[in-house]
Scaffold this motif. Structure first.
Motif: not given
Length: 597
Positions: A106, A117-118, A136-137, A139-141, A143-144, A154
């Motif tokens: 990130l 952003y990633p 990726v999951k 990381m997205n957790n 970021l979310d 964004t």
């Protein structure tokens, strides 16, 4: 003695200091990188004794033609330098860490109104990178969570003060949804925006206590001001953070940041699990596989993995928990093996992950093997065979109006083509287009040769054809006294019926069955192999006839060209000079003019 002739002079130059040594072979390639507390003792141990040196190490020592070394300040510095050299050169005798993924990060950008952003590309000038994340999951957790708690833009707009002042931009849907406060139109000043960025930075660092305190204090302040809607909003964000933290909380949250490593080893591979702990929460879990090269001890493998993984995931934790005893921890790396308490539970959890990874790998290898055997087991069941049809041979004939009659035999082992055992046959004893007699001849020749050479018979013979061809093949087996010693079937093309010797009616295997598809594949391969051979013979015959009609060109000349150029196309492509090298200028010019009118 293993010592090569050049060793004494180079050995005397080695100091009694920590460092990294490098071995090169006669081609000048780096074949091994090692670390040492004492360079002279460590390098000398490879050459000055025979006992205790395994066969792989002996092989490596025989290749060494040159030694280089670098002195460093401590053993830990040697570990770091060794890791960098191995990553750069991948020497063939060093432990191979089987993990070549590009991990996501990130990025917190360096720009007015920073974005998060990633990305997988690390360009330090762009900003601060957090990660890498093992998935990726994960990381997205994160970021979310950040985008749910804070109003961070964004968009990719250049929000410099000049462009905002010039009213170059208009607010977008994100503003109307409440996900952005509209800095592009000057509706939010940068100092207010950076407060959210600072709290997001704390979350990215794994420090959830500061954002929690921030939301709790904001909630209380809003409630005191009787702004209950805002207080409810801060309360929801505080609870969201607590819920996120509860998912990953494994021990006392007051435990400081630390790394946890465990190793499980077998003959050729080792599996190392890495857990990164921050404020009592697991922020990273990664298991890697190491391929052994010189029968390295587990302590050495684990130390290698610790350095590489900490470097890869940019860990700066001062304490490292491990599941093995180390006599001495390298300077700068505090290794400890806890016996009881929360830290011991972390070791057990890491070990469980490593064992699970090892088990999954074994299951995957077993599934691959079972998938291969599944088709053969199904074929064994469908045909009621006594043995698993590991070795299958299939025969097919090919001729056009009796010209150039040939046959082919293809061999499949373990469900796959074994092309080195394919065979072509010229039909010798049959005149004219007689498929039945031709089949009997080739089957007889094949298994007469097998018996003469003492080779093993197949587990199944497949004949491309119906009852007539099958009966001819059975007659050949009977004459060799091996009928009923090897199962034999025929497959007819029209309805893909399977015939057994002596049965008037065929059996039908389900058209979707994997076993029928395997038989069809073997039959088709035999047909392709026979047709290709027949086509080549006809082409050779046509060219041979074409060449021998030229005045002064006989069969010997035509055969010589075919023997050298291997195929008709190659002769046609050959230059006049290429042909002249084989048969002389005069003949070559005659042939070249005929082939290139």
């Amino acid at each position: 003695m293993l010592s090569p002739s050049y060793l004494p002079s180079e050995y005397q130059q080695l100091p009694d200091l920590p460092g990294v040594y490098r071995y090169y072979n006669k081609e000048g390639l780096l074949i091994y990188v090692g670390k040492a507390k004492n360079l002279k003792k460590r390098v000398g141990s490879y050459f000055n004794k025979n006992a205790g040196i395994n066969q792989k190490t002996r092989r490596m020592v025989k290749e060494i033609q040159k030694i280089e070394f670098t002195i460093v300040n401590s053993e830990f510095d040697a570990l770091l330098l060794e890791n960098n050299l191995i990553k750069k050169s991948q020497p063939k005798y060093n432990v191979l860490l089987k993990d070549d993924k590009t991990y996501p990060y990130l990025l917190l950008t360096k720009e007015p109104f920073p974005r998060i952003y990633p990305t997988r590309r690390v360009i330090p000038s762009k900003g601060t990178y957090f990660g890498p994340f093992a998935s990726v999951k994960a990381m997205n957790n994160v970021l979310d969570l950040i985008l749910s708690l804070f109003t961070i833009r964004t968009c990719k707009l250049d929000l410099s003060a000049e462009k905002i002042k010039a009213s170059n931009y208009k607010i977008c849907l994100e503003y109307h949804l409440g996900n952005c406060k509209g800095p592009c139109e000057g509706l939010q000043d940068e100092s207010d925006y950076l407060k959210d960025i600072e709290q997001a930075r704390n979350i990215l660092k794994g420090n959830l206590s500061l954002p929690k305190t921030h939301f709790k204090e904001s909630m209380q302040a809003a409630a005191s001001a009787l702004d209950f809607e805002k207080a409810q909003l801060y309360k929801e964000k505080f609870e969201l953070l607590e819920k996120y933290q509860a998912k990953s909380l494994v021990i006392n949250p007051n435990v400081d940041s630390l790394d946890v490593f465990s190793i499980v080893s077998e003959e050729k591979y080792a599996f190392v699990n890495y857990l990164r702990i921050k404020n009592g929460a697991i922020t990273l879990s990664k298991t890697v596989e190491l391929k052994k090269k010189l029968d390295e001890p587990d302590q050495e493998l684990l130390l290698t993995a610790i350095v590489r993984l900490r470097d890869q995931f940019q860990s700066d934790a001062k304490e490292v928990l491990v599941n093995l005893e180390f006599e001495d921890s390298p300077d700068g790396l505090q290794l400890s093996l806890p016996k009881i308490g929360d830290k011991r539970k972390l070791i057990d959890l890491s070990l469980k992950n490593a064992l699970y990874y090892k088990k999954e790998k074994a299951l995957l290898a077993g599934e691959t093997k079972n998938k291969k055997n599944r088709v053969l087991l199904q074929l064994q069941k469908d045909l009621s065979l006594i043995e698993l049809p590991y070795h299958i041979e299939c025969f097919d004939n090919s001729n056009i109006q009796g010209s150039n009659p040939v046959a082919s035999m293809v061999c499949f082992k373990d469900g796959k083509p074994s092309k080195k055992e394919y065979r072509h046959y010229h039909i010798k004893t049959v005149t004219g287009p007689n498929d039945f007699a031709s089949m009997e001849e080739v089957v007889l020749r094949r298994y007469k040769r097998i018996l003469h050479d003492g080779l093993s018979l197949p587990n199944l013979i497949v004949i491309d054809g119906g009852k007539g061809q099958l009966s001819s093949a059975v007659a050949a087996l009977k004459s060799l006294d091996i009928y009923k010693k090897v199962p034999i079937i025929g497959i007819a093309k029209r309805l893909e019926e399977i015939y057994f010797p002596g049965d008037h009616y065929p059996i039908f295997i389900d058209k979707k069955s994997e076993s029928l598809r395997l038989i069809q594949r073997i039959r088709d391969e035999a047909h392709r192999f026979a047709i290709t051979f027949h086509r080549n013979l006809r082409s050779k015959g046509a060219l041979g006839t074409q060449l021998t009609t030229i005045e002064g060109i006989g069969e010997n000349t035509a055969n010589k060209l075919l023997s050298h150029f291997k195929s008709i196309k190659n002769i046609q492509k050959a230059t006049l000079e290429d042909l002249s090298d084989q048969i002389g200028k005069d003949k070559a010019r005659k042939i070249f003019n005929r082939l290139h009118p």
